[in-house]
Enzyme design. Structure first.
Site, PDB file in Angstrom:
ATOM      1  N   ASP A 174      31.941  26.813  30.182  1.00  0.00           N
ATOM      2  CA  ASP A 174      32.682  26.929  28.837  1.00  0.00           C
ATOM      3  C   ASP A 174      33.129  28.576  28.733  1.00  0.00           C
ATOM      4  O   ASP A 174      32.294  29.142  29.093  1.00  0.00           O
ATOM      5  CB  ASP A 174      31.632  26.977  27.936  1.00  0.00           C
ATOM      6  CG  ASP A 174      31.718  25.291  27.723  1.00  0.00           C
ATOM      7  OD1 ASP A 174      32.344  24.547  28.379  1.00  0.00           O
ATOM      8  OD2 ASP A 174      31.008  24.803  26.527  1.00  0.00           O
ATOM      9  N   ASP A 187      35.407  14.860  22.320  1.00  0.00           N
ATOM     10  CA  ASP A 187      34.250  15.692  21.759  1.00  0.00           C
ATOM     11  C   ASP A 187      34.163  15.099  20.467  1.00  0.00           C
ATOM     12  O   ASP A 187      34.388  15.401  19.383  1.00  0.00           O
ATOM     13  CB  ASP A 187      34.987  17.103  21.339  1.00  0.00           C
ATOM     14  CG  ASP A 187      35.398  17.979  22.450  1.00  0.00           C
ATOM     15  OD1 ASP A 187      34.673  18.130  23.569  1.00  0.00           O
ATOM     16  OD2 ASP A 187      36.506  18.424  22.374  1.00  0.00           O
TER      17      ASP A 187
HETATM   18  O1  1PR Z   1      41.081  21.007  22.394  1.00  0.00           O
HETATM   19  O2  1PR Z   1      42.676  20.853  24.493  1.00  0.00           O
HETATM   20  O3  1PR Z   1      42.104  23.300  23.572  1.00  0.00           O
HETATM   21  O4  1PR Z   1      40.229  21.792  24.698  1.00  0.00           O
HETATM   22  C1  1PR Z   1      39.259  22.821  24.386  1.00  0.00           C
HETATM   23  C2  1PR Z   1      38.163  22.171  25.308  1.00  0.00           C
HETATM   24  O5  1PR Z   1      36.983  23.129  25.044  1.00  0.00           O
HETATM   25  C3  1PR Z   1      37.542  20.803  25.082  1.00  0.00           C
HETATM   26  O6  1PR Z   1      37.503  20.210  26.299  1.00  0.00           O
HETATM   27  C4  1PR Z   1      36.378  20.952  24.229  1.00  0.00           C
HETATM   28  O7  1PR Z   1      35.391  20.058  25.044  1.00  0.00           O
HETATM   29  C5  1PR Z   1      35.999  22.268  24.655  1.00  0.00           C
HETATM   30  N1  1PR Z   1      35.217  22.803  23.779  1.00  0.00           N
HETATM   31  C6  1PR Z   1      35.720  23.455  22.590  1.00  0.00           C
HETATM   32  N2  1PR Z   1      34.797  24.187  21.646  1.00  0.00           N
HETATM   33  C7  1PR Z   1      33.576  24.252  22.545  1.00  0.00           C
HETATM   34  C8  1PR Z   1      32.440  24.708  22.105  1.00  0.00           C
HETATM   35  O8  1PR Z   1      31.303  24.673  22.811  1.00  0.00           O
HETATM   36  N3  1PR Z   1      32.325  25.413  21.070  1.00  0.00           N
HETATM   37  N4  1PR Z   1      32.993  23.355  24.570  1.00  0.00           N
HETATM   38  C9  1PR Z   1      33.925  23.507  23.536  1.00  0.00           C
HETATM   39  C10 1PR Z   1      32.361  22.054  24.997  1.00  0.00           C
HETATM   40  C11 1PR Z   1      31.279  21.026  25.901  1.00  0.00           C
HETATM   41  C12 1PR Z   1      30.728  20.693  27.274  1.00  0.00           C
HETATM   42  C13 1PR Z   1      29.440  21.457  27.617  1.00  0.00           C
HETATM   43  C14 1PR Z   1      28.468  20.034  27.751  1.00  0.00           C
HETATM   44  C15 1PR Z   1      27.294  20.432  28.581  1.00  0.00           C
HETATM   45  N5  1PR Z   1      31.856  22.200  25.959  1.00  0.00           N
HETATM   46  O9  1PR Z   1      31.770  21.077  28.234  1.00  0.00           O
HETATM   47  O10 1PR Z   1      29.691  22.172  28.577  1.00  0.00           O
HETATM   48  O11 1PR Z   1      28.266  19.749  26.451  1.00  0.00           O
HETATM   49  O12 1PR Z   1      26.337  21.427  27.878  1.00  0.00           O
HETATM   50  P1  1PR Z   1      25.020  21.030  28.206  1.00  0.00           P
HETATM   51  O13 1PR Z   1      24.694  20.809  29.616  1.00  0.00           O
HETATM   52  O14 1PR Z   1      24.426  22.702  27.989  1.00  0.00           O
HETATM   53  O15 1PR Z   1      24.463  20.312  27.153  1.00  0.00           O
HETATM   54  P2  1PR Z   1      41.481  21.707  23.877  1.00  0.00           P
END
Ligand code: 1PR
Length: 537
Positions: free
Chosen positions: A233, A391
């Protein structure tokens, strides 16, 4: 010597050819691009990495005599390596949006994998091949996995059997490579298959030198491997530098007085490290892409360019893929945004928020407009290049009929003893809940042309308590495209659990890899010891 010899590349600008370029350069060769048919005829070695759909590739070849030059080059038995679509185009025709006529050098029709009996299509991932003839370039891959990504394939027949140098088993046994004299073509991606894949390219580019190298030791690959994916991320910290961050249930700020964005390292370095550690794929999510314009985000494109120079497994990038109008009133389509990512080295793009809006609209109207980002990008780059990132947040229910969305009986009841839950999709990084469930979204985006689903779960994210098996089972049973399980990995056992209890094709983790709590290799060792096939590098 190899450093002075030139490789000619036939690139028609349809996708990520950057990785083939990077791999060739990495092996010490210079590249000359084909500008006109004569460049094909004068090539010393010609590499043809086909990407995208069959018809536009043939249109390109049929323009200005490229096809004639290519056929002449091949008929003269000059060194040729076709990759992926570069193999398919050698056949008589393809069913992809067709029939469309091919170059006709090899008898046979390229057809779609048959998904009617539950086979996941596209065929995405690391599979083994069965070598049936000595080609000189495949010596190191027997018993190893190589990376495939395609929905169409050529089948062995009496008429083409002399060409076949290997087959691969997926649903049925299809042609994974052909060889005749100096002509080679492979359905898999050597430039995305780690060291084993690079050896195929090296043997083609420098047959004299590599004939003396030691063979890689044989592994025991036999089928499609489950993938282990490292996810980064990425966002700008308050100083403006792009850092790898990681949230707890999507909150990436430190719980300290200054509330800084948690910084877990530098994106290019970490991606390189995960490649060396054996990650089967690396994903970058630009987590503030939903509010910033990604093409204004040059550092992210730079990160992709740098990463793809040294990382020879698939790269996915997501964040902010949608139509956009900038401050000067200039309109960019989601396709233009995605194209820039592909040109910079991405193999797949991942769409979050925009996919939710597209699915809602599709489910309301029942009409595929062709205008959604999923449709636009998959039409040009193929379904396999479009990942939808979901999500969802768990919403507990006493009664599954309380909502119009698909609910499941949960393994662990909710705080008030609720035995059911539905999974509400969100947009803008979890900030806004939408009137659509993960199940409904997954089915809709599959119909719109998504090739894969990255299934997160906000409740589990960063908690290290395991994947949400109820959710992942629900979604992976509902669609025929591959599902990547994400969010909550805390130990090696969580990976075997998700593969044993669901039909997930891959499992993704972030926190445990960034914090070096669980190395990728120990995940794979554990999976192997539980009889789950993985790629060992
Ligand atoms: O909506 O097309 O602009 O895409 C935004 C992207 O960013 C989406 O894929 C969304 O999942 C991601 N995203 C947005 N905000 C966050 C955040 O964390 N605040 N991250 C985010 C999502 C989730 C996973 C993470 C897993 C594993 N991250 O990618 O890596 O949950 O984590 P873990 O193994 O530590 O539990 P758009």
């Amino acid at each position: 010597s190899s450093s002075t010899s030139k490789v000619t590349l036939l690139d028609y600008g349809a996708g990520n050819v950057r990785s083939v370029r990077n791999a060739i350069r990495h092996l010490g060769f210079d590249i000359k691009d084909v500008q006109k048919p004569e460049d094909i005829l004068s090539a010393e070695r010609l590499v043809f990495p086909g990407v995208g759909a069959f018809a536009p590739a043939m249109d390109f070849l049929n323009r200005d005599g490229m096809a004639e030059a290519l056929c002449m080059y091949i008929e003269k038995d000059r060194p040729f390596l076709g990759i992926c679509l570069g193999l398919q185009l050698l056949f008589e025709s393809s069913e992809e949006n067709g029939p469309v006529e091919g170059l006709g050098l090899i008898p046979g029709v390229v057809g779609r994998f048959d998904s009617s009996y539950g086979l996941q299509v596209p065929h995405i991932g690391w599979n083994s091949v069965h070598i049936s003839k000595d080609s000189g370039i495949l010596d190191d891959i027997e018993g190893h996995h190589v990376y495939f990504v395609h929905s169409y394939r050529a089948m062995p027949s009496v008429a083409n059997k002399d060409w076949i140098s290997s087959t691969c088993n997926y649903g049925d046994s299809f042609i994974s490579s052909v060889t005749r004299g100096n002509i080679h073509a492979v359905q898999f991606h050597p430039e995305k298959s780690g060291d084993v894949g690079l050896s195929v390219l090296r043997r083609f580019l420098d047959p004299f030198r590599t004939s003396k190298t030691k063979k890689l030791t044989n592994g025991k690959a036999s089928k499609l491997a489950k993938r282990v994916i490292a996810c980064l991320d990425v966002r700008a910290n308050d100083k403006g530098d792009l850092v790898v961050t990681k949230g707890d249930q999507y909150d990436v700020r430190e719980q300290t007085s200054d509330n800084e964005v948690r910084n877990l390292g530098k994106p290019v370095e970490l991606a390189g490290q995960y490649y060396k550690d054996g990650a089967d794929e690396v994903s970058f999510l630009n987590i503030t892409g939903f509010r910033d314009f990604p093409l204004g985000d040059l550092p992210m494109l730079q990160i992709l360019r740098c990463t793809s120079e040294n990382v020879f497994v698939p790269l996915t990038v997501g964040g902010g893929i949608r139509d956009f109008t900038d401050g000067n009133g200039r309109h960019y389509s989601s396709l233009e945004v995605a194209s820039e990512y592909f040109r910079s080295g991405a193999d797949k793009v991942s769409i979050g928020s925009d996919a939710v809006f597209a699915a809602e609209e599709y489910l309301t109207t029942g009409v595929k407009t062709g205008m959604s980002s999923i449709e636009q990008i998959s039409r040009v780059y193929g379904n396999q290049a479009v990942v939808v990132s979901i999500d969802p947040r768990r919403v507990y229910l006493k009664n599954p009929n309380d909502v119009k969305f698909k609910a499941v009986k949960v393994t662990t009841p909710g705080p008030l003893g609720e035995e059911y839950a539905w999974y509400q999709c969100t947009v803008s990084g979890g900030r806004e809940g939408r009137p659509i469930g993960a199940y409904e979204l997954a089915k809709a985006v599959e119909q719109l042309g998504a090739g894969e689903i990255l299934l997160n779960c906000i409740d589990c994210d960063g908690q290290g308590q395991g994947f949400d098996v109820d959710l992942i089972k629900l979604v992976s049973d509902a669609v025929q495209i591959p599902v990547i399980a994400s969010s909550g990995a805390g130990s090696v056992e969580h990976f075997s659990e998700v593969f044993q209890k669901t039909s997930a094709s891959a499992a993704l983790a972030a926190g445990i890899f960034h914090r070096k709590e669980v190395p990728i290799l120990s995940v794979k060792d554990h999976l192997l010891s539980h009889g789950i096939e993985v790629r060992m590098s």
